[in-house]
Design a protein around this motif. Structure first.
Motif, mmCIF file in Angstrom:
data_model
loop_
_atom_site.group_PDB
_atom_site.id
_atom_site.type_symbol
_atom_site.label_atom_id
_atom_site.label_comp_id
_atom_site.label_asym_id
_atom_site.label_seq_id
_atom_site.Cartn_x
_atom_site.Cartn_y
_atom_site.Cartn_z
ATOM 1 N N ARG A 163 -0.857 12.058 5.496
ATOM 2 C CA ARG A 163 -2.265 12.114 5.103
ATOM 3 C C ARG A 163 -2.403 12.487 3.631
ATOM 4 N NH1 ARG A 163 -6.366 16.278 7.999
ATOM 5 N NH2 ARG A 163 -5.974 17.376 6.063
ATOM 6 N N THR A 164 -3.344 11.867 2.931
ATOM 7 C CA THR A 164 -3.524 12.188 1.514
ATOM 8 C C THR A 164 -4.236 13.536 1.366
ATOM 9 O OG1 THR A 164 -5.620 11.006 1.402
ATOM 10 C CG2 THR A 164 -3.630 9.762 0.855
ATOM 11 N N GLY A 165 -4.071 14.168 0.208
ATOM 12 C CA GLY A 165 -4.557 15.539 0.046
ATOM 13 C C GLY A 165 -6.025 15.677 -0.305
ATOM 14 N N ILE A 166 -6.464 15.012 -1.368
ATOM 15 C CA ILE A 166 -7.813 15.259 -1.881
ATOM 16 C C ILE A 166 -8.863 14.545 -1.040
ATOM 17 C CG2 ILE A 166 -9.340 14.890 -3.876
ATOM 18 C CD1 ILE A 166 -6.887 15.438 -5.640
ATOM 19 N N ALA A 179 0.846 -1.206 0.000
ATOM 20 C CA ALA A 179 0.000 0.000 0.000
ATOM 21 C C ALA A 179 0.876 1.250 0.000
ATOM 22 C CB ALA A 179 -0.916 0.005 1.215
ATOM 23 N N PHE A 180 0.402 2.303 -0.679
ATOM 24 C CA PHE A 180 1.160 3.568 -0.743
ATOM 25 C C PHE A 180 0.192 4.733 -0.937
ATOM 26 C CE2 PHE A 180 1.147 1.553 -4.972
ATOM 27 C CZ PHE A 180 0.568 2.540 -5.738
ATOM 28 N N PRO A 181 0.660 5.938 -0.574
ATOM 29 C CA PRO A 181 -0.231 7.090 -0.705
ATOM 30 C C PRO A 181 -0.319 7.574 -2.151
ATOM 31 C CG PRO A 181 1.914 7.794 0.125
ATOM 32 C CD PRO A 181 1.970 6.296 0.024
ATOM 33 N N THR A 182 -1.491 8.063 -2.530
ATOM 34 C CA THR A 182 -1.641 8.830 -3.770
ATOM 35 C C THR A 182 -2.252 10.165 -3.348
ATOM 36 O OG1 THR A 182 -3.918 8.327 -4.402
ATOM 37 C CG2 THR A 182 -2.230 6.652 -4.944
ATOM 38 N N GLU A 183 -2.495 11.052 -4.293
ATOM 39 C CA GLU A 183 -3.088 12.345 -3.912
ATOM 40 C C GLU A 183 -4.566 12.211 -3.527
ATOM 41 O OE1 GLU A 183 -2.994 11.123 -6.804
ATOM 42 O OE2 GLU A 183 -3.854 12.373 -8.395
ATOM 43 N N THR A 184 -5.194 11.053 -3.852
ATOM 44 C CA THR A 184 -6.617 10.878 -3.517
ATOM 45 C C THR A 184 -6.760 10.135 -2.191
ATOM 46 O OG1 THR A 184 -6.724 8.859 -4.845
ATOM 47 C CG2 THR A 184 -7.366 10.928 -5.922
ATOM 48 N N VAL A 185 -6.479 8.812 -2.199
ATOM 49 C CA VAL A 185 -6.515 7.982 -0.985
ATOM 50 C C VAL A 185 -5.330 7.013 -1.078
ATOM 51 C CG1 VAL A 185 -9.051 8.144 -0.844
ATOM 52 C CG2 VAL A 185 -8.022 6.167 -1.991
ATOM 53 N N TYR A 186 -5.102 6.193 -0.054
ATOM 54 C CA TYR A 186 -4.053 5.175 -0.145
ATOM 55 C C TYR A 186 -4.515 4.063 -1.084
ATOM 56 C CZ TYR A 186 -0.730 6.899 3.307
ATOM 57 O OH TYR A 186 0.230 7.644 3.941
ATOM 58 N N GLY A 187 -3.596 3.598 -1.932
ATOM 59 C CA GLY A 187 -3.900 2.499 -2.852
ATOM 60 C C GLY A 187 -3.196 1.231 -2.419
ATOM 61 N N THR A 200 -7.169 7.264 4.282
ATOM 62 C CA THR A 200 -6.450 8.494 3.942
ATOM 63 C C THR A 200 -5.175 8.643 4.771
ATOM 64 O OG1 THR A 200 -7.951 9.698 5.419
ATOM 65 C CG2 THR A 200 -8.484 9.723 3.082
ATOM 66 N N THR A 201 -4.895 7.653 5.641
ATOM 67 C CA THR A 201 -3.611 7.603 6.356
ATOM 68 C C THR A 201 -3.120 6.149 6.337
ATOM 69 O OG1 THR A 201 -4.526 7.054 8.530
ATOM 70 C CG2 THR A 201 -4.360 9.396 7.994
ATOM 71 N N ALA A 202 -1.806 5.970 6.612
ATOM 72 C CA ALA A 202 -1.247 4.614 6.671
ATOM 73 C C ALA A 202 -1.861 3.827 7.841
ATOM 74 C CB ALA A 202 0.269 4.685 6.802
ATOM 75 N N LYS A 203 -2.229 4.550 8.908
ATOM 76 C CA LYS A 203 -2.884 3.883 10.055
ATOM 77 C C LYS A 203 -4.219 3.257 9.656
ATOM 78 C CE LYS A 203 -1.384 5.766 14.450
ATOM 79 N NZ LYS A 203 -1.584 6.895 15.378
#
Ligand code: AMP
Ligand code: MG
Length: 348
Positions: free
Chosen positions: A183-186, A39-47, A162-165
């Motif tokens: 935290r992701t942005g959008i 899993a990794f962050p994108t600008e929307t949510v974690y994918g 929207t966070t790794a947690k």
């Protein structure tokens, strides 16, 4: 790097130069190349990423999420060359959208190229593709140098992370690792558009608004499934299992007065009531838990905090959540789409 049971956790600083040489990125990319899911962050949510060319990796994504296998995935890429690898053709209108909105929260449905796993597209002849606008996502994609299928990194049916947690809360021990980039942005997912020749149809509202798209290409259509009928409230068929918190969620159209009525009704039944509101109205309600989700005067802040707020209610032991509604304008269209899908009932 930390290890939580079977799942690795890397914290990365989004601002460092040359992220693709970062040890965490290198290790995460290697795991992806070995058909593990990360899993990794994108600008929307974690994918939750996996090799788009590997049935084995795609199976792991569906298994970790508990996702129905007939729901296709979005493939994430970092370059034009990768786009040409995974699609059979790019119509002119798609090129215009790509030029304007990539990297960014716009997913295009295009004719599928041969190499992409049929499991990733649920057997369809089309493939969903986007280029994310996040330094960590782009570094992982470039380092791995394979197209990466990545749905939201939550258990199917729950609010997106929207966070790794949030990712760990849902998927600990079920995935190889999570890269924490804050935290992701959008805060809500990408806009999904179907490209059919030169026709563009929005299948899912998201980070890029219809108005933004129409500025570039003129008229775009909106699929009927997006236009939920709010005039058939409380129908038993409205039991969605998308983006849903544990407690039933009621979304109230109309003024504060209507919310007060429903608070009274639920409290009379002995229920613990949670209210989802904004900073403007946070003192207007008497309920067991009142949470502000962003500010009504800046709807992008509501989008940013929506899923985290729904997840917060899971920790507050409420029996029911009553939410305000938002204007269906700009990013408000995506916010209301997610709230309506998460809702047990809508109150008009
Ligand atoms: P998620 O992975 O939760 O962000 O959802 C991806 C969205 O894209 C879902 O609504 C899918 O149904 C949609 N999608 C992915 N691939 C396709 C495709 N080939 N055709 C139509 N919709 C798609
Ligand atoms: Mg999802």
């Amino acid at each position: 790097m930390e290890k939580l049971g079977k799942t690795k956790w890397w914290s990365v600083d989004n601002d460092v130069n040359n992220l693709i040489e970062d040890d965490s990125i290198v290790e995460a990319a290697q795991l992806l190349q070995q058909n593990e899911v990360v899993a990794f962050p994108t600008e929307t949510v974690y994918g939750l990423g996996g090799n788009a060319y590997s049935d084995e990796a795609i199976n792991k994504i569906f298994a970790a999420k508990g996702r129905p296998t007939d729901n296709p995935l979005i493939i994430h890429i970092y370059s034009q060359e990768q786009l040409n690898e995974i699609v059979a053709s790019v119509p002119k209108v798609a090129k215009q959208l790509i030029e304007t909105f990539w990297p960014g929260p716009l997913t295009l449905i295009l004719p599928k190229g041969k190499q992409v796993s049929e499991r990733a597209t649920a057997g369809l002849k089309t493939v969903a593709v986007r280029m994310p606008n996040h330094p960590v996502a782009l570094a992982i994609l470039e380092r791995a140098n394979i197209p990466i299928a990545a749905p939201s990194a939550n258990r199917s049916g729950k609010p997106s992370p929207t966070t790794a947690k949030h990712v760990i809360a849902d998927l600990n021990d079920k995935i190889a690792g999570v890269v924490d980039g804050g935290r992701t942005g959008i805060g809500v997912e990408s806009t999904v558009v179907q490209i059919d020749g030169e026709n563009v149809t929005i299948l899912r509202p998201g980070g890029i608004t219809r108005e933004q798209i129409e500025t570039i290409i003129g008229k775009c259509h909106v699929h009927e499934s997006v236009l939920t009928d709010i005039h058939s409230p409380q129908s038993p068929g409205m039991k969605y299992t998308h983006y849903a918190p544990l407690a039933p969620l009621y979304v109230v159209y109309g003024n504060e007065h209507r919310l007060h009525e429903w608070i009274a009704k639920e409290r009379a039944k002995g229920h613990r009531v949670g209210i989802l509101t904004t900073t403007e109205n946070v003192n207007a309600y008497k309920a067991d838990r009142v949470l502000a989700c962003g500010s009504r005067s800046e709807l992008s802040t509501v989008a940013e905090q929506l899923y985290a707020t729904l997840r917060q209610f899971d920790r507050e032991n409420v029996d029911v959540i009553i939410s305000e509604s938002f204007p269906k304008e700009g990013i408000g269209v995506a916010i209301m789409n997610r709230l309506e899908k998460a809702a047990t009932k809508m109150i008009v």
